[in-house]
Design a protein around this motif. Structure first.
Motif, PDB file in Angstrom:
ATOM      1  N   PHE A 162      39.643   1.321  42.767  1.00  0.00           N
ATOM      2  CA  PHE A 162      40.614   1.652  43.812  1.00  0.00           C
ATOM      3  C   PHE A 162      40.313   3.004  44.465  1.00  0.00           C
ATOM      4  O   PHE A 162      41.120   3.509  45.245  1.00  0.00           O
ATOM      5  CB  PHE A 162      42.034   1.615  43.274  1.00  0.00           C
ATOM      6  CG  PHE A 162      42.650   0.243  43.292  1.00  0.00           C
ATOM      7  CD1 PHE A 162      42.983  -0.366  44.494  1.00  0.00           C
ATOM      8  CD2 PHE A 162      42.889  -0.447  42.112  1.00  0.00           C
ATOM      9  CE1 PHE A 162      43.548  -1.642  44.528  1.00  0.00           C
ATOM     10  CE2 PHE A 162      43.454  -1.723  42.131  1.00  0.00           C
ATOM     11  CZ  PHE A 162      43.772  -2.321  43.337  1.00  0.00           C
ATOM     12  N   GLY A 163      39.165   3.580  44.137  1.00  0.00           N
ATOM     13  CA  GLY A 163      38.680   4.727  44.890  1.00  0.00           C
ATOM     14  C   GLY A 163      38.957   6.105  44.322  1.00  0.00           C
ATOM     15  O   GLY A 163      38.722   7.108  45.004  1.00  0.00           O
ATOM     16  N   LEU A 167      43.984  -7.459  39.184  1.00  0.00           N
ATOM     17  CA  LEU A 167      44.166  -6.307  40.067  1.00  0.00           C
ATOM     18  C   LEU A 167      45.239  -6.589  41.117  1.00  0.00           C
ATOM     19  O   LEU A 167      45.267  -7.668  41.708  1.00  0.00           O
ATOM     20  CB  LEU A 167      42.855  -5.970  40.779  1.00  0.00           C
ATOM     21  CG  LEU A 167      41.732  -5.405  39.923  1.00  0.00           C
ATOM     22  CD1 LEU A 167      40.476  -5.222  40.782  1.00  0.00           C
ATOM     23  CD2 LEU A 167      42.126  -4.089  39.284  1.00  0.00           C
ATOM     24  N   PRO A 168      46.115  -5.613  41.368  1.00  0.00           N
ATOM     25  CA  PRO A 168      47.131  -5.779  42.420  1.00  0.00           C
ATOM     26  C   PRO A 168      46.532  -5.498  43.792  1.00  0.00           C
ATOM     27  O   PRO A 168      45.347  -5.158  43.921  1.00  0.00           O
ATOM     28  CB  PRO A 168      48.162  -4.717  42.041  1.00  0.00           C
ATOM     29  CG  PRO A 168      47.328  -3.611  41.465  1.00  0.00           C
ATOM     30  CD  PRO A 168      46.218  -4.303  40.706  1.00  0.00           C
ATOM     31  N   SER A 169      47.359  -5.592  44.814  1.00  0.00           N
ATOM     32  CA  SER A 169      46.930  -5.210  46.162  1.00  0.00           C
ATOM     33  C   SER A 169      46.787  -3.698  46.246  1.00  0.00           C
ATOM     34  O   SER A 169      47.303  -2.952  45.394  1.00  0.00           O
ATOM     35  CB  SER A 169      47.950  -5.680  47.192  1.00  0.00           C
ATOM     36  OG  SER A 169      49.171  -4.956  47.033  1.00  0.00           O
ATOM     37  N   ARG A 184      41.809   2.358  47.981  1.00  0.00           N
ATOM     38  CA  ARG A 184      40.816   1.618  48.767  1.00  0.00           C
ATOM     39  C   ARG A 184      40.019   0.773  47.786  1.00  0.00           C
ATOM     40  O   ARG A 184      39.124   1.291  47.110  1.00  0.00           O
ATOM     41  CB  ARG A 184      39.914   2.572  49.544  1.00  0.00           C
ATOM     42  CG  ARG A 184      40.635   3.411  50.598  1.00  0.00           C
ATOM     43  CD  ARG A 184      39.641   4.214  51.421  1.00  0.00           C
ATOM     44  NE  ARG A 184      40.291   4.996  52.455  1.00  0.00           N
ATOM     45  CZ  ARG A 184      40.691   6.256  52.276  1.00  0.00           C
ATOM     46  NH1 ARG A 184      40.516   6.862  51.108  1.00  0.00           N
ATOM     47  NH2 ARG A 184      41.271   6.916  53.270  1.00  0.00           N
ATOM     48  N   LEU A 185      40.331  -0.486  47.700  1.00  0.00           N
ATOM     49  CA  LEU A 185      39.698  -1.363  46.720  1.00  0.00           C
ATOM     50  C   LEU A 185      38.265  -1.688  47.141  1.00  0.00           C
ATOM     51  O   LEU A 185      38.024  -2.190  48.238  1.00  0.00           O
ATOM     52  CB  LEU A 185      40.504  -2.656  46.580  1.00  0.00           C
ATOM     53  CG  LEU A 185      39.943  -3.704  45.624  1.00  0.00           C
ATOM     54  CD1 LEU A 185      39.815  -3.153  44.212  1.00  0.00           C
ATOM     55  CD2 LEU A 185      40.813  -4.962  45.642  1.00  0.00           C
ATOM     56  N   TRP A 243      40.291   3.030  33.310  1.00  0.00           N
ATOM     57  CA  TRP A 243      39.291   3.803  34.075  1.00  0.00           C
ATOM     58  C   TRP A 243      38.724   2.965  35.199  1.00  0.00           C
ATOM     59  O   TRP A 243      38.654   3.415  36.348  1.00  0.00           O
ATOM     60  CB  TRP A 243      38.167   4.265  33.143  1.00  0.00           C
ATOM     61  CG  TRP A 243      37.009   4.842  33.883  1.00  0.00           C
ATOM     62  CD1 TRP A 243      36.863   6.130  34.299  1.00  0.00           C
ATOM     63  CD2 TRP A 243      35.854   4.132  34.358  1.00  0.00           C
ATOM     64  NE1 TRP A 243      35.683   6.269  34.999  1.00  0.00           N
ATOM     65  CE2 TRP A 243      35.057   5.053  35.053  1.00  0.00           C
ATOM     66  CE3 TRP A 243      35.419   2.807  34.264  1.00  0.00           C
ATOM     67  CZ2 TRP A 243      33.845   4.690  35.636  1.00  0.00           C
ATOM     68  CZ3 TRP A 243      34.223   2.439  34.863  1.00  0.00           C
ATOM     69  CH2 TRP A 243      33.446   3.378  35.537  1.00  0.00           C
ATOM     70  N   TRP A 244      38.303   1.734  34.880  1.00  0.00           N
ATOM     71  CA  TRP A 244      37.677   0.878  35.886  1.00  0.00           C
ATOM     72  C   TRP A 244      38.639   0.571  37.024  1.00  0.00           C
ATOM     73  O   TRP A 244      38.232   0.550  38.192  1.00  0.00           O
ATOM     74  CB  TRP A 244      37.196  -0.419  35.225  1.00  0.00           C
ATOM     75  CG  TRP A 244      36.533  -1.367  36.176  1.00  0.00           C
ATOM     76  CD1 TRP A 244      35.243  -1.305  36.642  1.00  0.00           C
ATOM     77  CD2 TRP A 244      37.131  -2.508  36.800  1.00  0.00           C
ATOM     78  NE1 TRP A 244      35.012  -2.344  37.510  1.00  0.00           N
ATOM     79  CE2 TRP A 244      36.150  -3.099  37.626  1.00  0.00           C
ATOM     80  CE3 TRP A 244      38.401  -3.090  36.730  1.00  0.00           C
ATOM     81  CZ2 TRP A 244      36.402  -4.244  38.381  1.00  0.00           C
ATOM     82  CZ3 TRP A 244      38.655  -4.228  37.486  1.00  0.00           C
ATOM     83  CH2 TRP A 244      37.651  -4.798  38.295  1.00  0.00           C
TER      84      TRP A 244
END
Length: 292
Positions: free
Chosen positions: A122-123, A80-82, A159-160, A116-117
């Protein structure tokens, strides 16, 4: 491009994480629906998901490259990225706040689950997977188009939810103390260590204490199996759905299929191990269980 129908995206699916091909066909071109091709293939497959997308995709679909929209400094595949990087990447694709996102892949139900996940953690409020994916869309004779799709830029507020993402220390704790059940989605021969890992430098075997439920056992014809079959498969793997579960796999892709399967039963996992076996199996300091 397909003309928007009179039925708009505001008529969201009644529940669940999936939409049908008919549901999507009635909304192609609606301004608040974005279709996302999240196809990806194993390194050993010899296929280019992007090239296949350019050759033929659902009209209006943008290509979401899980290897590019990732933390490429980690040395691990599609981590996952930032929040900032994700927001910029998907905004450039034309995916913005409030949109209904429909994700599919070229195999039916494979990497679409990871797409999807990723949007989910990430909101994204309204993100769904297309039942049957591209194979069903093709089989039904629905329209396809070629080339790259460029949508107007949009803003996505990322928003992770870090509580849904397990790191290696979380998994080591679960392995040692049993604080969560570890459920591995890889094929049985890779889990047991009877087959080599497809990535160079990664050992064969599995995390101590992990259970195995191959993702292929919960999928049929590009969709999840029926609830009774899913419950039976989960139980046969030795998983108590009343207790926390961390899903994993080779690199965090098919772990998302198990996430969707458990979620469909009303018992979503506690977290997904993003590094998965690509991280664990490449570290000499972490114990791996291999062939007897």
């Amino acid at each position: 491009m397909t003309t928007p129908s009179v039925t708009t995206a505001s008529a969201l699916p009644p529940d669940g994480r999936f939409v049908t091909t008919q549901w999507l066909a009635e909304r192609l071109g609606a301004p608040d629906v974005v279709v996302v091709d999240a196809s990806w293939h194993l390194p050993t497959a010899g296929r280019s998901a992007r090239a296949e997308y350019v050759d033929a995709h659902i009209p209006g679909a943008v290509f979401f490259d899980i290897d590019a929209v990732a933390d490429r400094s980690s040395g691990l595949p599609h981590m996952l990225p930032s929040e900032e990087a994700f927001s910029e990447a998907v905004g450039t694709l034309g995916i913005g706040d409030g949109m209904t996102i429909v994700v599919y892949d070229s195999l039916g139900l494979f990497s679409a689950a990871r797409g999807w996940w990723t949007f989910f953690v990430f909101g994204a409020a309204n993100v769904f997977v297309l039942e049957g994916g591209l194979p069903q869309w093709r089989d039904e004779g629905r329209p396809l188009e070629a080339g790259e799709v460029m949508l107007p830029p949009a803003h996505f507020t990322a928003r992770l939810d870090r509580s849904r993402v397990a790191g290696v220390e979380d998994v080591a704790q679960a392995s040692a103390a049993g604080s969560a059940q570890l459920l591995d989605a890889r094929p049985g021969e890779r889990f047991r260590g009877d087959a080599p890992d497809p990535r160079a430098g990664v050992r064969a075997g599995h995390i101590p204490g992990a259970r195995n439920l191959p993702s292929s056992d919960v999928v049929a014809n590009g969709r999840l199996r029926d609830p009774d079959q899913l419950r039976a498969a989960v139980a046969a793997a030795g998983i108590d759905t009343a207790q926390p579960v961390i899903t994993s796999c080779g690199s965090g892709v098919t772990a998302a299929i198990l996430w969707m399967a458990l979620d469909s039963l009303g018992t979503p996992p506690a977290a997904l191990y993003d590094g998965s076996w690509a991280e664990w199996g490449s570290s000499d300091r972490l114990i791996a269980i291999g062939p007897a």
